[in-house]
Design an enzyme around this catalytic site. Sequence first.
Site, PDB file in Angstrom:
ATOM      1  N   ASP A  71       0.813  -1.222   0.000  1.00 49.56           N
ATOM      2  CA  ASP A  71       0.000   0.000   0.000  1.00 49.56           C
ATOM      3  C   ASP A  71       0.848   1.275   0.000  1.00 49.56           C
ATOM      4  OD1 ASP A  71      -1.900  -1.898   0.378  1.00 49.56           O
ATOM      5  OD2 ASP A  71      -2.765  -1.035   2.196  1.00 49.56           O
ATOM      6  N   HIS A  78      -5.943   2.604  -3.771  1.00 47.09           N
ATOM      7  CA  HIS A  78      -5.906   2.864  -2.329  1.00 47.09           C
ATOM      8  C   HIS A  78      -6.474   4.271  -2.096  1.00 47.09           C
ATOM      9  CE1 HIS A  78      -4.725   1.948   1.708  1.00 47.09           C
ATOM     10  NE2 HIS A  78      -3.676   2.752   1.780  1.00 47.09           N
ATOM     11  N   HIS A  82      -5.715   9.192   0.548  1.00 45.00           N
ATOM     12  CA  HIS A  82      -5.639   8.461   1.813  1.00 45.00           C
ATOM     13  C   HIS A  82      -6.547   9.039   2.898  1.00 45.00           C
ATOM     14  CE1 HIS A  82      -3.760   5.782   4.796  1.00 45.00           C
ATOM     15  NE2 HIS A  82      -3.211   5.169   3.768  1.00 45.00           N
ATOM     16  N   HIS A 130       3.889  -2.128   2.987  1.00 47.69           N
ATOM     17  CA  HIS A 130       3.939  -0.795   2.372  1.00 47.69           C
ATOM     18  C   HIS A 130       5.250  -0.670   1.599  1.00 47.69           C
ATOM     19  CE1 HIS A 130       1.140  -0.535   5.730  1.00 47.69           C
ATOM     20  NE2 HIS A 130       0.519   0.406   5.033  1.00 47.69           N
TER      21      HIS A 130
HETATM   22 ZN    ZN Z   1      -2.492   3.170   3.534  1.00 49.68          ZN
END
Ligand code: ZN
Length: 466
Positions: A276, A327, A331, A418
Amino acid sequence: MTVNYKRKLNKKKIIIFIMSILLFFIVIGFIYFLFNKDEVIGVLDSEVHTIEETDTYTLKIDYPIFHIKEVDNKVKEYVDKRKKEFIDVVDKIDYELTAKYDFLLNVTSSEYNDIINIHMNTLSYTGGAHYMRDDESIHYNKKTKQFMNLSDFFIDTEAFNKIDDLAYHYIMKLNLKSEKYNFSEIWVRRGIIPNALNYSHFTFKKEGLEILFPPYQIASWADGEIKITIPYSDLNELLKDEYKGSEKEDEKVVLVPEIRDLSKYEDKKLLAFTFDDGPNTSTTSLLLDNLDKYDAKVTFFVLGSRIDAHSEVLQRAYLEGNQIGSHTYNHQNLFVIDNTTILKEINDTNEKIKEVTGEYPKLIRPPYGNTNSKIKALSSLSTVLWDVDTLDWKSRNAEKVCEEIMKSAHDGAIILLHDIYESSVNGALMAMDKLSKEGYAFVTISEMATLKNRELNNEETYYNFK
Ligand code: ZN
């Protein structure tokens, strides 16, 4: 007496000798420092990522280091100022919160013709139906070592003053192309008057001059940020010689990603590694460089806001057969924002992904895993969460990341990582090395679904494929 005198002289000589050697190394060191500093100018070799979570707020800051003192100082100044403003508000909370406060600061950059374009964006949530937004941009000329305004690229003031008619033309063209906008003539005209402030967010690109108008500048909050690109064919006669661009338009290439024969994985235990918060040129490339060793394909859940600045590595990931999911754009916590903003967060990311890969994503992972039936209905994508959380953003330690994966890996697992952290990439690769020897294969979410005979739908939330 004479002997003593001679000794004294020798001592003096030795001290002078040592001092000269020291001085020599100091000078060499200083020259090396200067030289070395020059060499790394403009090379984006690291980024700063901060995540803080308390009972009352979450804070996420991502910005690159440019290794140019005056540029880094400006970025740091911006980061510190915005962060302080937010913390000052948080410190005054003396009531029960309905939702955690949230602070998202993202700095993206691009370089064209020796100009570094930096866009700093802050979204902060302190209640209400949407986030507060702040934008600031810097443009630095590496050759002249000076900061620039848009007017500095134009021959003279008279030439720069023609920008509003061009902007108007391309804004209205957007209006025609899509029914989602509802521009008002007065509002637009006021927001495009030629001055430094109205045109502070610009980027010269291969295709032309891109101008960003933040929400409220030329249109309503619901219309969001508006981006236009003025092609060089309309601009060249107004620009200084050194900033003129090529008028040729790039041919569109059809992208064909790698597709692999899944039959050889039918008897294997399967893992879906998911990454992510990227893409991120340096660390995502490091991952891609090493996936072949383990015959691995992975899934990236990318942020729309980062795609422009890291489009090459995203395209590479796609072409090499990895899966690209959304995503969202910025955010934001989808639980606290209004439906219009949720839709924008989703749709703008879909468009950005399509720009780079040629196709819309099929998957979404909402930030913080915050999903519900309303968000699913708005996105019309398959929602993919995880069942193995490596907490990589907290540990920032490759061995720990690897350990967490080894502890929880099982057939059908979805692993959360990530790819903006080098430690996460290295930890994932270490785990792949061990797990490949234990009969595991590494597949994308769609490959996993196919191999497990599951049809992905938009109602379910996928935590794993057990
Ligand atoms: Zn995230």
